[in-house]
Structure formats: structure tokens, C-alpha cells
Design a protein around this motif. Structure first.
Motif, PDB file in Angstrom:
ATOM      1  N   GLY A 182       0.808  -1.209   0.000  1.00 36.33           N
ATOM      2  CA  GLY A 182       0.000   0.000   0.000  1.00 36.33           C
ATOM      3  C   GLY A 182       0.843   1.261   0.000  1.00 36.33           C
ATOM      4  O   GLY A 182       1.990   1.270   0.446  1.00 36.33           O
ATOM      5  N   TYR A 208     -11.772   1.032  -6.370  1.00 39.53           N
ATOM      6  CA  TYR A 208     -10.379   1.295  -6.003  1.00 39.53           C
ATOM      7  C   TYR A 208     -10.172   2.713  -5.488  1.00 39.53           C
ATOM      8  O   TYR A 208      -9.549   2.919  -4.440  1.00 39.53           O
ATOM      9  CB  TYR A 208      -9.494   1.036  -7.220  1.00 39.53           C
ATOM     10  N   LEU A 222      -4.417   4.615   2.774  1.00 38.58           N
ATOM     11  CA  LEU A 222      -3.588   3.598   2.154  1.00 38.58           C
ATOM     12  C   LEU A 222      -4.343   2.927   1.006  1.00 38.58           C
ATOM     13  O   LEU A 222      -5.451   2.429   1.192  1.00 38.58           O
ATOM     14  CB  LEU A 222      -3.181   2.549   3.192  1.00 38.58           C
ATOM     15  N   LEU A 223      -3.720   2.935  -0.168  1.00 37.24           N
ATOM     16  CA  LEU A 223      -4.278   2.245  -1.328  1.00 37.24           C
ATOM     17  C   LEU A 223      -3.434   1.004  -1.611  1.00 37.24           C
ATOM     18  O   LEU A 223      -2.212   1.091  -1.743  1.00 37.24           O
ATOM     19  CB  LEU A 223      -4.262   3.152  -2.563  1.00 37.24           C
ATOM     20  N   ARG A 224      -4.092  -0.127  -1.717  1.00 35.21           N
ATOM     21  CA  ARG A 224      -3.416  -1.361  -2.126  1.00 35.21           C
ATOM     22  C   ARG A 224      -3.972  -1.795  -3.472  1.00 35.21           C
ATOM     23  O   ARG A 224      -5.172  -1.689  -3.716  1.00 35.21           O
ATOM     24  CB  ARG A 224      -3.621  -2.472  -1.090  1.00 35.21           C
ATOM     25  N   ASN A 225      -3.090  -2.295  -4.332  1.00 38.44           N
ATOM     26  CA  ASN A 225      -3.500  -2.657  -5.685  1.00 38.44           C
ATOM     27  C   ASN A 225      -2.893  -4.006  -6.069  1.00 38.44           C
ATOM     28  O   ASN A 225      -1.951  -4.076  -6.864  1.00 38.44           O
ATOM     29  CB  ASN A 225      -3.055  -1.556  -6.662  1.00 38.44           C
TER      30      ASN A 225
END
Length: 584
Positions: A182, A208, A222-225
Motif C-alpha cells: 500500500g 479502487y 492507504l491504497l493497495r493494488n
């Protein structure tokens, strides 16, 4: 060493010896910073061995880590680009394309064309409505029709085959780790998501980028991809085949063809994509050789035209933000953009008169059209040797500013300058396997003909759309690379890069001061002045010379590196975005 923090812009007095050490900075000019709308960076950053500048701190740091491991400048740009596709998805990524200049640190300069191509089924009337008129851009952009065949992955793989030092798979690891662990939403990404009205229509993008209540995920969240990490793993293991064939390719085609406004991208289009090496476009300015990208980019031609037409004037005697400097520069801009609208297109489909457009005698004649005291208003395209103006229609296709730029020097003196893009902010708004697809088809002319003549930049199957991307390297008289420059910004890229070069070569500014310069110029329309940069004082003097003046935001994203004669590098990152200079 001084570095620029993501949350705190460093300000210090840094002694910059050698090439730029005794030269003036913006402190010697009328201060533009009050109410500027962005944080000021007052000094360049220095590193002894290697340097990279990108539009995002996480990307710059990933590239610097590769340089410390012994990676080449191209290695560093690849690792940084994979991170940018994650942290700055509005601007560039796997689903887009780009242009790259490389120099081997000796005498070999190469240019790489990773521009998108039109699908085989594309036709010139693609963006003509039922009423026979061009579709509004807002209607054309967020659609399957806007998607061209992505070129970035194939171009970077080809460049790595020649210039890479570290294993291809290793370059994806920083972005894979960030995607899984993230990363924090940046202020710029959040701001653009707040302004966005079409991205939410894509279910993948909505999940997303937005919370369940429909609001963008806030700054710092927090961005998780994991989907992006999986796509990168495929590319790392298989090279371009992991992207242009197999499950990733199938999902791209499915998303484009099943869109409410479907496009015609096919598996055959993806499998047949090939990047191209083209001859770099170079021309003289004072004692330097300025080298850029040839067609289908218009950037190299237009930048060299601007410099060539201004060379007869003693700009170094004029303050950079004086009415005299703005007048002369804007008049040259009208002439360059008039030629751009008429002649620049994919040279595999159109005979582009590049050599004639930058020939010294042609530029000298065009320069004579610049009256030092009076604006000539909208300019007419010229007629370089062997070309009739009436043979081509005018193309006024928009080119929007969601793009990124990266520059790097490694410890062996190799250099790379790359501009990459998905075109509009968030591209076509179609998200597939963790990345966004481009809308580069809208960089073609919506009209295939104008005034009874074919438009050079009309849509044709397999053709690459015209671009303003202007990655630039500056060489000395011995053919050694000394500077790397570039910027995002749509069609204004041409002005941002040309002005930065004038700042470095004419006004002798350090890299950071050149990046800080207020922007201005004309794209053969009004004379545009950057808002909130204390340029309002120029409105009346310019109007008295016949200018129509427009104040407008001009969000460049300049990345600049200058090599020092005594060793080491100075770098500048545009404070209008979130850029950072990293290295060791």
C-alpha cells in the motif's frame, strides 16, 4: 545531500559550482512567488554520482535505489515508471505510451517511439456524430473508442534490451512491493479525484479510488493494488508477452469492446504492436546541440523552431518575465504552433517536412515575421522547402495535460529523458487489472479533412497520433550529454520545455530556478500568462502591443538535471506538482 521531502519542501543555500555556480538565480529577477499557489523550492539539489527526477517522491526513490544498485539510467526510469503507474495513475501507466531519448555517455544518442497506435478497424470518421459534426471531447474521451494500442511496455522492454544493466524482472520489484503493501494517496491524486466526474462509471475504478459513499479516498489513506502487482509480475516474468498476449490482453480487449461506447481494440492489435527507434531530431542553439523527439511527436520540431526563431534576439539582456521577453517568445510560439497544426503527424503515413521546418534559412525567414514592437496576431503556417500549404488541412485536436516526465543520469554518465502519458486525466476511465487504459485516439484530428484538404493527423489504421511530448537532451560541442529536460502539460509541454531551456542556456539559471520560472506563451491563439505568478502587471503592456491576453493555470511538471564539469549533478523538480530529485 539535499533532497526534497514529499511533505516538506526543503529550502537551503546550496553552492552550485562549475557550469552554473556563478550564474544568477530567480533571486536576481522580479520575485514571482507571492500568491503563487505552490510551495517554493529555492535551491537545486546536488548528488555526486547519479540522479533521477520524477513527478512523485516514491517513484524518484525507487529509481535512485536502482541507480545505487548499479542500474543504468534506463533501468532507473523503468523502475520509476512502474511506480508512477501506481502512485500517479491519472498521468501515465501500463495502459499508455511514451517517448524516450537515451545517451550512452559517449557519443550515441537514440530515440524510442512507444506511442499508441490506432486499432486496425479505426476509420477517419471515428469521432463524427450522427449530425456530421465532431463529437464533444467530453463525450469522446471516456469511451472504448478513445483507446489506442498501448506502447509503453514494449518500448521500455526494447530500450532495456540495449541499455539495461540489471535484470528486467528486478525493475518491477519496487512497484510490486508498494502495490501489495500500500501507498498513501497524495494531495494531487486526491485533488484530481475530487474534480473527476466520469471515473466512477467504471466499477473497477470506483471500488479502487472511492469509498462506499462515493467520495474519493482521502489524502494519506492507504491504497493497495494487488491486481497491479499481478500484472507487473506477468510482465516481469514474460516481458511484453505478459502484457500484449494472454489474460491481460484478453481483459483489455473485453473491457474496450464491452464498454457502453464500445471500441474496436482486438487481440491482434495488441499482439502486433511494435515500438520504433527513430532518428533523434537535433539542432543548434548557441554553442549547444538541443536534441528531441521527431514525429509523430511535434515537440522536437516546435522546441527547435522556438529556439531557432529567437536566436537573433539578445534575450539574455531581458529579464525572463519582462514584457519584452514575453512578447518575443509569444510571437515565436504563434509561428511554431501554426506549423505544428498543419504538418506534424505520423511519418510512416505522412511525408512530414521535419528537416525543412527546422532548416536555418527557413527559421531565419520565419523569425523576420516577429516584430519586436507589435504582435502580428494569429499566424499562418509557413511553406518549408518543397511543401505547399494548401496540400494539408489545419488540425486543432486538443491535447490535455495528464502526462508525466522522468530524467536520469547514472554513475557512468548515461542519460535518459522520457515523457509518458495516458492523455487525459485517468485516460479513458477504463480500469483493467489495476491500471487505466489511455484515451490517445482523441489526439488525432476529429475531422479527417479541413477546407477540402486532408488533415495530416487524421485517423488511419495502425497510425500513431500526433503528440506534444518533448523529452530533451542537450549536448555540448563534443557530443557529450550535459542536460536532461522535460515536462508534462498537454500541448503546453512545448512551451514549458522551451522556456526551461532558455532559462538554462540563455538566462543561465540553475535547474531549480529554471523549473520555477513563471510560464507564458501563445499556441497561435491568445497570449497565455500563468495565473497567480504576478504576471498580471504584463497584461496592459502586452495589450498595447496588440496581444489578446489570457490568465490561466499552467501546471507544468518540469524535471531537469544538469551535469557539472567538476563532477556530479544538479537537479530541479517543478514545485507545481509533487516531484522530487533523488540520487546518491
Amino acid at each position: 545531500m539535499l533532497t526534497l521531502s514529499f511533505r516538506h519542501w526543503a529550502s537551503a543555500a546550496l553552492l552550485a559550482g562549475g557550469l552554473l555556480g556563478s550564474l544568477p538565480t530567480l533571486a536576481d529577477q522580479p520575485p514571482p512567488e507571492a500568491a503563487s499557489g505552490f510551495a517554493r523550492i529555492t535551491a537545486p539539489t546536488a548528488f555526486d554520482h547519479a540522479m533521477i527526477v520524477t513527478a512523485n517522491p516514491l517513484a524518484s526513490d525507487a529509481g535512485a535505489a536502482i541507480l545505487r544498485q548499479g542500474g543504468s539510467a534506463v533501468d532507473a526510469l523503468i523502475a520509476a515508471q512502474w511506480v508512477l503507474g501506481l502512485t500517479e495513475p491519472q498521468s501515465s501507466g501500463l495502459g499508455g505510451g511514451g517517448f524516450l531519448l537515451t545517451h550512452d555517455g559517449k557519443r550515441t544518442l537514440q530515440s524510442w517511439d512507444g506511442r499508441e497506435t490506432a486499432p486496425a478497424a479505426a476509420r477517419g470518421e471515428r469521432f463524427i456524430g450522427a449530425d456530421g459534426k465532431p463529437l464533444p471531447f467530453s463525450q469522446a474521451v471516456a469511451s472504448g473508442k478513445a483507446v489506442g494500442v498501448p506502447g509503453l511496455v514494449a518500448m521500455l522492454y526494447a530500450a532495456h534490451q540495449q541499455h539495461g544493466k540489471l535484470p528486467w524482472a528486478a525493475l518491477a520489484q519496487p512497484a510490486i512491493q508498494l502495490a501489495e503493501q500500500g501507498f498513501a494517496v497524495s494531495p494531487r491524486l486526491y485533488t484530481l479525484l475530487v474534480q473527476e466526474t466520469r471515473l466512477q462509471a467504471d466499477a473497477n475504478a470506483r471500488r479502487y479510488f472511492f469509498s462506499e459513499d462515493g467520495r474519493p479516498r482521502p489524502v494519506g489513506s492507504l491504497l493497495r493494488n494487488p491486481d497491479y502487482a499481478d500484472t507487473l509480475r506477468r510482465i516481469a516474468r514474460q516481458g511484453p508477452a505478459g502484457f500484449y498476449q494472454g489474460p491481460v490482453a484478453a481483459d483489455m480487449v473485453r473491457a474496450v469492446q464491452n464498454h457502453p461506447t464500445p471500441g474496436d481494440l482486438t487481440l491482434a492489435d495488441l499482439a502486433s504492436y511494435r515500438p520504433k527507434q527513430r532518428a533523434p531530431l537535433c539542432g543548434p542553439y548557441r554553442q549547444w546541440q538541443v536534441c528531441g523527439m521527431g514525429a509523430p511527436s511535434s515537440g522536437g520540431v516546435a522546441v527547435l523552431q522556438l529556439l531557432g526563431m529567437l536566436a537573433r534576439f539578445q534575450l539574455n539582456t531581458l529579464p525572463p518575465t519582462s514584457a519584452d521577453a514575453v512578447h518575443l517568445y509569444s510571437e515565436a510560439g504563434r509561428l511554431a504552433f501554426a506549423d505544428r497544426e498543419r504538418y506534424l503527424a505520423d511519418p510512416d503515413f505522412v511525408a512530414v517536412p521535419q528537416a525543412g521546418l527546422i532548416a536555418p534559412d527557413y527559421l531565419a525567414a520565419r523569425s523576420q515575421l516577429i516584430d519586436p514592437q507589435r504582435s502580428h496576431g494569429p499566424a499562418r503556417a509557413g511553406e518549408p522547402a518543397g511543401v505547399k500549404l494548401s496540400a494539408w488541412g489545419r488540425d486543432a485536436a486538443p491535447e490535455l495535460p495528464s502526462t508525466t516526465h522522468l530524467v536520469a543520469f547514472d554513475r557512468d554518465g548515461r542519460a535518459a529523458s522520457m515523457t509518458s502519458s495516458v492523455e487525459d486525466a485517468f485516460g479513458s476511465r477504463i480500469m483493467v487489472r489495476g491500471f487505466l487504459l489511455n484515451n490517445q485516439m482523441t489526439d488525432f484530428s476529429f475531422l479527417p479533412e479541413q477546407d477540402g484538404a486532408p488533415v495530416a493527423n487524421r485517423i488511419q489504421p495502425g497510425k500513431r497520433p500526433r503528440s506534444a511530448m518533448s523529452p530533451t537532451l542537450v549536448l555540448d560541442q563534443q557530443g557529450q550529454v550535459q542536460m536532461a529536460v522535460g515536462s508534462p502539460g498537454g500541448s503546453l509541454i512545448i512551451h514549458y520545455v522551451a522556456q526551461a531551456l532558455l532559462g538554462l542556456l540563455e538566462w543561465r539559471l540553475d535547474p531549480q530556478a529554471a523549473a520555477n520560472l513563471p510560464h507564458y506563451g501563445s499556441r497561435n491563439g491568445p497570449t497565455e500568462l500563468e495565473a497567480d505568478q504576478q504576471l498580471e502587471r504584463l497584461i496592459e503592456p502586452l495589450r498595447q502591443r496588440g496581444h489578446e491576453v489570457k490568465l490561466t493555470p499552467m501546471t507544468s511538471g518540469l524535471s531537469i538535471i544538469v551535469r557539472q564539469p567538476q563532477g556530479g549533478y544538479l537537479g530541479g523538480a517543478d514545485p507545481r506538482r509533487e516531484g522530487k530529485v533523488s540520487g546518491f
